[in-house]
Design a protein around this motif. Structure first.
Motif, short mmCIF file in Angstrom:
data_model
loop_
_atom_site.label_atom_id
_atom_site.label_comp_id
_atom_site.label_asym_id
_atom_site.label_seq_id
_atom_site.Cartn_x
_atom_site.Cartn_y
_atom_site.Cartn_z
N SER A 21 0.48 -1.44 -0.19
CA SER A 21 0.29 -0.14 0.07
C SER A 21 1.02 1.02 0.11
N ASN A 22 0.49 2.31 -0.54
CA ASN A 22 0.93 3.74 -0.55
C ASN A 22 0.06 4.75 0.46
N TYR A 23 -0.11 3.75 1.33
CA TYR A 23 -0.66 4.91 1.92
C TYR A 23 0.28 5.73 3.06
N LYS A 24 0.14 6.76 3.11
CA LYS A 24 0.62 8.03 4.08
C LYS A 24 0.43 8.04 5.19
N ILE A 25 0.72 8.28 6.30
CA ILE A 25 0.15 9.11 7.78
C ILE A 25 0.30 10.24 7.28
N ASP A 26 -0.79 11.29 7.63
CA ASP A 26 -0.48 12.36 7.02
C ASP A 26 -1.27 12.85 8.54
N GLU A 27 -0.53 13.75 9.44
CA GLU A 27 -0.68 14.10 10.88
C GLU A 27 -0.49 15.67 10.86
N SER A 28 -0.51 15.90 9.96
CA SER A 28 -0.18 17.84 9.48
C SER A 28 -1.39 18.66 10.41
N GLY A 29 -2.27 17.84 10.82
CA GLY A 29 -3.03 18.54 11.75
C GLY A 29 -3.20 18.38 13.12
N GLY A 30 -1.77 17.60 13.66
CA GLY A 30 -1.59 17.66 14.76
C GLY A 30 -2.10 16.12 15.33
N VAL A 31 -0.86 15.89 16.40
CA VAL A 31 -1.50 14.30 17.13
C VAL A 31 -2.81 14.52 18.08
N LEU A 32 -3.51 14.54 18.19
CA LEU A 32 -4.94 14.66 19.56
C LEU A 32 -4.91 13.50 20.50
N PRO A 92 -10.26 13.57 12.23
CA PRO A 92 -8.92 12.26 13.04
C PRO A 92 -9.04 10.64 11.46
N GLN A 93 -7.50 10.24 12.24
CA GLN A 93 -7.54 9.00 12.00
C GLN A 93 -7.20 8.28 12.84
N ALA A 94 -6.76 7.23 12.95
CA ALA A 94 -6.22 6.36 14.40
C ALA A 94 -4.61 5.75 13.40
N LYS A 95 -3.70 5.64 14.65
CA LYS A 95 -2.63 4.83 14.16
C LYS A 95 -2.34 4.20 15.92
#
Length: 102
Positions: A21-32, A92-95
């Motif tokens: 997969s070419n999925y990249k985590i994009d945290e540019s909005g900040g970690v909650l 929001p996304q989860a990791k």
């Protein structure tokens, strides 16, 4: 040649197992931070789903996007602990999923 070039990144053929997969985590909005939630849906065809998380709903967010790369072995209905982050669009996304059971 590749036709059309549309669609959401190589759906067919790649599969989720091989890290293709070419999925990249994009945290540019900040970690909650770390939250608890329950996997509410997951679509094996599209390779993503959503986590219901009361802690984030109270902050005005919708369900948390869960990408197949982050899902590990967890299934719909499982309670999970996860790190929530915001993409550049403020979604929001989860990791880093872990078991939410003590």
């Amino acid at each position: 040649p590749m036709w059309g070039g549309k669609g959401k990144g190589g759906g067919w053929g790649g599969g989720w197992g091989g890290g293709a997969s070419n999925y990249k985590i994009d945290e540019s909005g900040g970690v909650l931070g770390e939250f608890m939630g329950e996997i509410k849906s997951f679509n094996e065809m599209t390779g993503y789903g959503f986590i219901a998380c009361a802690g984030l709903t109270t902050q005005g967010y919708k369900d948390v996007f869960l990408h197949g790369d982050q899902k590990k072995g967890y299934q719909v209905g499982h309670k999970v602990k996860f790190t929530a982050f915001l993409t550049k669009d403020g979604k929001p996304q989860a990791k880093d999923l872990k078991s939410g059971l003590k």
